[in-house]
Design a protein around this motif. Structure first.
Motif, PDB file in Angstrom:
ATOM      1  N   TRP A  18      24.661  -0.411 -98.294  1.00 19.76           N
ATOM      2  CA  TRP A  18      24.939  -1.040 -96.989  1.00 19.76           C
ATOM      3  C   TRP A  18      25.593  -0.026 -96.039  1.00 19.76           C
ATOM      4  CZ3 TRP A  18      23.961  -5.708 -94.643  1.00 19.76           C
ATOM      5  CH2 TRP A  18      24.699  -6.004 -93.493  1.00 19.76           C
ATOM      6  N   ALA A  19      26.570   0.701 -96.555  1.00 18.45           N
ATOM      7  CA  ALA A  19      27.288   1.673 -95.714  1.00 18.45           C
ATOM      8  C   ALA A  19      26.361   2.804 -95.268  1.00 18.45           C
ATOM      9  CB  ALA A  19      28.491   2.242 -96.477  1.00 18.45           C
ATOM     10  N   ILE A  20      25.451   3.208 -96.153  1.00 13.89           N
ATOM     11  CA  ILE A  20      24.488   4.254 -95.795  1.00 13.89           C
ATOM     12  C   ILE A  20      23.550   3.727 -94.712  1.00 13.89           C
ATOM     13  CG2 ILE A  20      22.527   5.612 -96.661  1.00 13.89           C
ATOM     14  CD1 ILE A  20      24.062   5.754 -99.385  1.00 13.89           C
ATOM     15  N   ALA A  21      23.101   2.485 -94.873  1.00 16.42           N
ATOM     16  CA  ALA A  21      22.231   1.884 -93.851  1.00 16.42           C
ATOM     17  C   ALA A  21      22.939   1.890 -92.497  1.00 16.42           C
ATOM     18  CB  ALA A  21      21.862   0.459 -94.255  1.00 16.42           C
ATOM     19  N   LYS A  22      24.219   1.539 -92.500  1.00 13.61           N
ATOM     20  CA  LYS A  22      24.965   1.495 -91.235  1.00 13.61           C
ATOM     21  C   LYS A  22      25.081   2.871 -90.587  1.00 13.61           C
ATOM     22  CE  LYS A  22      28.661  -0.978 -90.440  1.00 13.61           C
ATOM     23  NZ  LYS A  22      29.990  -1.594 -90.678  1.00 13.61           N
ATOM     24  N   SER A  23      25.392   3.877 -91.396  1.00 16.34           N
ATOM     25  CA  SER A  23      25.531   5.225 -90.842  1.00 16.34           C
ATOM     26  C   SER A  23      24.200   5.723 -90.293  1.00 16.34           C
ATOM     27  CB  SER A  23      26.055   6.206 -91.893  1.00 16.34           C
ATOM     28  OG  SER A  23      27.391   5.898 -92.210  1.00 16.34           O
ATOM     29  N   ALA A  27      23.128   6.419 -86.307  1.00 17.14           N
ATOM     30  CA  ALA A  27      22.524   7.682 -85.869  1.00 17.14           C
ATOM     31  C   ALA A  27      21.138   7.445 -85.263  1.00 17.14           C
ATOM     32  CB  ALA A  27      22.432   8.653 -87.053  1.00 17.14           C
ATOM     33  N   GLY A  28      20.735   6.183 -85.144  1.00 24.07           N
ATOM     34  CA  GLY A  28      19.489   5.871 -84.435  1.00 24.07           C
ATOM     35  C   GLY A  28      18.290   5.584 -85.318  1.00 24.07           C
ATOM     36  N   ALA A  29      18.490   5.491 -86.638  1.00 18.24           N
ATOM     37  CA  ALA A  29      17.345   5.249 -87.525  1.00 18.24           C
ATOM     38  C   ALA A  29      16.975   3.771 -87.570  1.00 18.24           C
ATOM     39  CB  ALA A  29      17.663   5.748 -88.935  1.00 18.24           C
ATOM     40  N   GLU A  30      15.705   3.512 -87.805  1.00 19.42           N
ATOM     41  CA  GLU A  30      15.227   2.157 -88.055  1.00 19.42           C
ATOM     42  C   GLU A  30      15.430   1.861 -89.540  1.00 19.42           C
ATOM     43  OE1 GLU A  30      11.026   1.589 -87.274  1.00 19.42           O
ATOM     44  OE2 GLU A  30      11.258  -0.587 -87.363  1.00 19.42           O
ATOM     45  N   ILE A  31      15.911   0.652 -89.859  1.00 19.83           N
ATOM     46  CA  ILE A  31      16.338   0.358 -91.228  1.00 19.83           C
ATOM     47  C   ILE A  31      15.403  -0.628 -91.925  1.00 19.83           C
ATOM     48  CG2 ILE A  31      18.230  -0.544 -92.655  1.00 19.83           C
ATOM     49  CD1 ILE A  31      18.863   2.118 -91.173  1.00 19.83           C
ATOM     50  N   LEU A  32      14.829  -0.178 -93.051  1.00 19.05           N
ATOM     51  CA  LEU A  32      14.088  -1.044 -93.964  1.00 19.05           C
ATOM     52  C   LEU A  32      14.875  -1.080 -95.271  1.00 19.05           C
ATOM     53  CD1 LEU A  32      10.511   0.529 -93.500  1.00 19.05           C
ATOM     54  CD2 LEU A  32      11.634  -1.202 -92.078  1.00 19.05           C
ATOM     55  N   ILE A  33      14.909  -2.248 -95.900  1.00 18.61           N
ATOM     56  CA  ILE A  33      15.723  -2.403 -97.100  1.00 18.61           C
ATOM     57  C   ILE A  33      14.865  -2.905 -98.261  1.00 18.61           C
ATOM     58  CG2 ILE A  33      17.528  -3.893 -98.102  1.00 18.61           C
ATOM     59  CD1 ILE A  33      19.067  -3.640 -95.534  1.00 18.61           C
ATOM     60  N   GLY A  34      15.155  -2.386 -99.463  1.00 14.42           N
ATOM     61  CA  GLY A  34      14.564  -2.917-100.687  1.00 14.42           C
ATOM     62  C   GLY A  34      15.652  -3.612-101.476  1.00 14.42           C
ATOM     63  N   THR A  35      15.473  -4.919-101.722  1.00 14.98           N
ATOM     64  CA  THR A  35      16.504  -5.714-102.403  1.00 14.98           C
ATOM     65  C   THR A  35      15.973  -6.217-103.738  1.00 14.98           C
ATOM     66  OG1 THR A  35      17.492  -6.391-100.310  1.00 14.98           O
ATOM     67  CG2 THR A  35      17.959  -7.785-102.216  1.00 14.98           C
ATOM     68  N   PRO A  59      29.737   1.625 -84.710  1.00 12.70           N
ATOM     69  CA  PRO A  59      30.818   2.213 -83.905  1.00 12.70           C
ATOM     70  C   PRO A  59      30.694   1.945 -82.400  1.00 12.70           C
ATOM     71  CG  PRO A  59      30.093   3.776 -85.562  1.00 12.70           C
ATOM     72  CD  PRO A  59      29.174   2.595 -85.676  1.00 12.70           C
ATOM     73  N   ASP A  60      29.464   1.795 -81.875  1.00 12.59           N
ATOM     74  CA  ASP A  60      29.323   1.541 -80.429  1.00 12.59           C
ATOM     75  C   ASP A  60      29.425   0.057 -80.088  1.00 12.59           C
ATOM     76  OD1 ASP A  60      26.945   0.385 -81.193  1.00 12.59           O
ATOM     77  OD2 ASP A  60      25.659   1.655 -79.941  1.00 12.59           O
ATOM     78  N   GLY A  61      29.739  -0.782 -81.084  1.00 14.55           N
ATOM     79  CA  GLY A  61      29.927  -2.205 -80.820  1.00 14.55           C
ATOM     80  C   GLY A  61      28.674  -3.042 -81.033  1.00 14.55           C
ATOM     81  N   GLN A 245      44.908  11.894-101.091  1.00 14.64           N
ATOM     82  CA  GLN A 245      45.443  10.670-101.696  1.00 14.64           C
ATOM     83  C   GLN A 245      45.254   9.469-100.787  1.00 14.64           C
ATOM     84  OE1 GLN A 245      49.373  12.383-102.993  1.00 14.64           O
ATOM     85  NE2 GLN A 245      48.672  11.509-104.945  1.00 14.64           N
ATOM     86  N   LYS A 246      43.985   9.093-100.616  1.00 14.50           N
ATOM     87  CA  LYS A 246      43.640   7.890 -99.848  1.00 14.50           C
ATOM     88  C   LYS A 246      42.523   7.174-100.563  1.00 14.50           C
ATOM     89  CE  LYS A 246      40.365  10.556 -97.025  1.00 14.50           C
ATOM     90  NZ  LYS A 246      39.127  10.065 -97.657  1.00 14.50           N
ATOM     91  N   GLU A 247      42.398   5.878-100.297  1.00 15.94           N
ATOM     92  CA  GLU A 247      41.280   5.153-100.904  1.00 15.94           C
ATOM     93  C   GLU A 247      39.990   5.585-100.221  1.00 15.94           C
ATOM     94  OE1 GLU A 247      40.204   0.597-102.244  1.00 15.94           O
ATOM     95  OE2 GLU A 247      42.270   1.325-102.329  1.00 15.94           O
ATOM     96  N   LEU A 248      38.952   5.817-101.036  1.00 19.23           N
ATOM     97  CA  LEU A 248      37.646   6.215-100.514  1.00 19.23           C
ATOM     98  C   LEU A 248      36.981   4.990 -99.888  1.00 19.23           C
ATOM     99  CD1 LEU A 248      35.428   8.530-100.572  1.00 19.23           C
ATOM    100  CD2 LEU A 248      34.602   7.434-102.655  1.00 19.23           C
ATOM    101  N   THR A 249      36.445   5.141 -98.666  1.00 16.50           N
ATOM    102  CA  THR A 249      35.705   4.020 -98.076  1.00 16.50           C
ATOM    103  C   THR A 249      34.204   4.265 -98.248  1.00 16.50           C
ATOM    104  OG1 THR A 249      35.494   4.985 -95.866  1.00 16.50           O
ATOM    105  CG2 THR A 249      37.504   3.729 -96.332  1.00 16.50           C
ATOM    106  N   ALA A 250      33.445   3.173 -98.271  1.00 19.81           N
ATOM    107  CA  ALA A 250      31.983   3.286 -98.385  1.00 19.81           C
ATOM    108  C   ALA A 250      31.428   4.045 -97.174  1.00 19.81           C
ATOM    109  CB  ALA A 250      31.360   1.896 -98.488  1.00 19.81           C
ATOM    110  N   ASP A 251      32.084   3.883 -96.022  1.00 19.09           N
ATOM    111  CA  ASP A 251      31.612   4.569 -94.812  1.00 19.09           C
ATOM    112  C   ASP A 251      31.635   6.087 -94.967  1.00 19.09           C
ATOM    113  OD1 ASP A 251      31.357   2.136 -93.721  1.00 19.09           O
ATOM    114  OD2 ASP A 251      33.033   2.307 -92.309  1.00 19.09           O
ATOM    115  N   GLU A 252      32.592   6.598 -95.718  1.00 19.49           N
ATOM    116  CA  GLU A 252      32.667   8.054 -95.892  1.00 19.49           C
ATOM    117  C   GLU A 252      31.448   8.567 -96.654  1.00 19.49           C
ATOM    118  OE1 GLU A 252      37.273   9.304 -95.959  1.00 19.49           O
ATOM    119  OE2 GLU A 252      36.790   7.737 -97.404  1.00 19.49           O
ATOM    120  N   VAL A 253      30.990   7.762 -97.603  1.00 17.51           N
ATOM    121  CA  VAL A 253      29.758   8.110 -98.326  1.00 17.51           C
ATOM    122  C   VAL A 253      28.547   7.903 -97.413  1.00 17.51           C
ATOM    123  CG1 VAL A 253      28.274   7.418-100.267  1.00 17.51           C
ATOM    124  CG2 VAL A 253      30.740   7.721-100.606  1.00 17.51           C
ATOM    125  N   GLY A 254      28.571   6.836 -96.624  1.00 20.92           N
ATOM    126  CA  GLY A 254      27.497   6.589 -95.656  1.00 20.92           C
ATOM    127  C   GLY A 254      27.336   7.741 -94.683  1.00 20.92           C
TER     128      GLY A 254
END
Ligand code: NAD
Length: 286
Positions: A18-23, A27-35, A59-61, A245-254
């Motif tokens: 999910w976080a990767i899809a958001k990032s 950045a302007g990509a079209e998102i297709l998902i396999g569930t 991030p842009d709302g 020493q901080k908790e890793l967020t999914a967004d950082e991986v995204g």
């Protein structure tokens, strides 16, 4: 033209997919998902009912748009591989064309090509058993769902990937260092995934000019990780011992995935990129 991404392995808004899809969307990509087929119904219902709207905010709302959700079971390559009991299973018979080959064909019919392929899925039925207590079937199932699933996805999507495109998978440091608790052959599956990243980078690079990288991610409280049972301990361990020493967020991986998928990473392929607050670099806990 914007890039088109297919992200395999999203069934809620908590995981790395999910976080990767958001990032990528930001950045302007079209998102297709396999569930995953058994999770499809609840995922689509939740999406439709707006349950994920808060976590769709970019991030842009604006809200991340998901162009299409495809049912997928990445342990089956083509319809002939699907056992009768799975075919007959209610959760599967309600959907169609969810083997890897069929999904790639459907994406081709729908959109022609993609630019980015993300593999964010894993499954090890015996993950909570130590390797010494893992059955042959459990071990092979972990490899099938977590490692060969990437080989198969790449094999079937490569012909519809535009040259210059990129693929990314997610791995875990248990492939190379002892992490007690990450059992059932899952450590073996991640070792295979990392080795395959190199060989596939060669083959896909030479043949199609496609890059293949994997992100070795730190611990995240995803649905899959909670099923393993030791995730809180791993998060605490990282907080205590990692250079950052901080908790890793999914967004950082995204964000790292979006970088690796972008032209900014045009010379990076065959790499294991650590996104783990630096924990992998520690030799002892302090
Ligand atoms: P997650 O539960 O969000 O993602 C795993 C997904 O895999 C789920 O959506 C599940 O439905 C799907 N899946 C399972 N079997 C499948 C199949 N046969 N076909 C299609 N989909 C299937 O959990 P996550 O932790 O975000 O996992 C994503 C990736 O990140 C995995 O490869 C995982 O090993 C890796 N990873 C996770 C952590 C962590 O701490 N959470 C750390 C390092 C790496």
């Amino acid at each position: 033209r914007g890039k088109r991404a297919f992200i395999a392995g999203i069934a809620d808004d908590n995981g790395y997919g999910w976080a990767i899809a958001k990032s990528l969307a930001a950045a302007g990509a079209e998102i297709l998902i396999g569930t995953w087929v058994p999770a499809l119904n609840i995922f689509e219902t939740s999406l439709r009912r707006g349950k994920f709207d808060e976590s769709r905010v970019l991030p842009d709302g604006s809200l991340m748009e998901i162009t299409k959700v495809y049912p997928l079971d990445a342990v089956y390559d083509c319809p002939e591989d699907v056992p009768e009991d799975v075919k007959a299973n209610k959760r599967y018979s309600g959907s169609s064309k969810w083997t890897v080959k069929e999904v790639a064909e459907t994406v081709k019919q729908d959109f022609g090509t993609i630019d980015i392929l993300v593999h964010s899925l894993a499954n090890g039925p015996e993950v909570s058993k130590p390797l010494l207590e893992t059955s042959r079937n459990g071990y092979l199932a972990a490899i099938s769902a977590s490692s060969y699933s990437f080989v198969s996805l790449l094999k079937h999507f490569l012909p519809i990937m535009n040259p210059g495109g990129a693929t990314i998978s997610l791995t875990y440091i248990a492939s190379e260092k002892i992490i007690p608790g990450y059992g059932g052959g899952m450590s073996s599956a991640k070792a295979a995934l990392e080795s395959d990243t190199k060989v596939l980078a060669f083959e896909a690079g030479r043949k199609h000019n496609i890059r293949v990288n994997t992100i070795s991610a730190g611990p995240l409280r995803s649905r899959a990780a909670k099923a393993i049972g030791f995730i809180d301990m791993m998060i605490d361990y990282s907080l205590e011992n990692a250079p950052l020493q901080k908790e890793l967020t999914a967004d950082e991986v995204g964000n790292a995935a979006a970088f690796l998928a972008s032209p900014l990473a045009s010379a990076i392929t065959g790499a294991v990129v650590y996104v783990d607050n630096g924990l992998n670099a520690m030799g002892v806990g302090v």
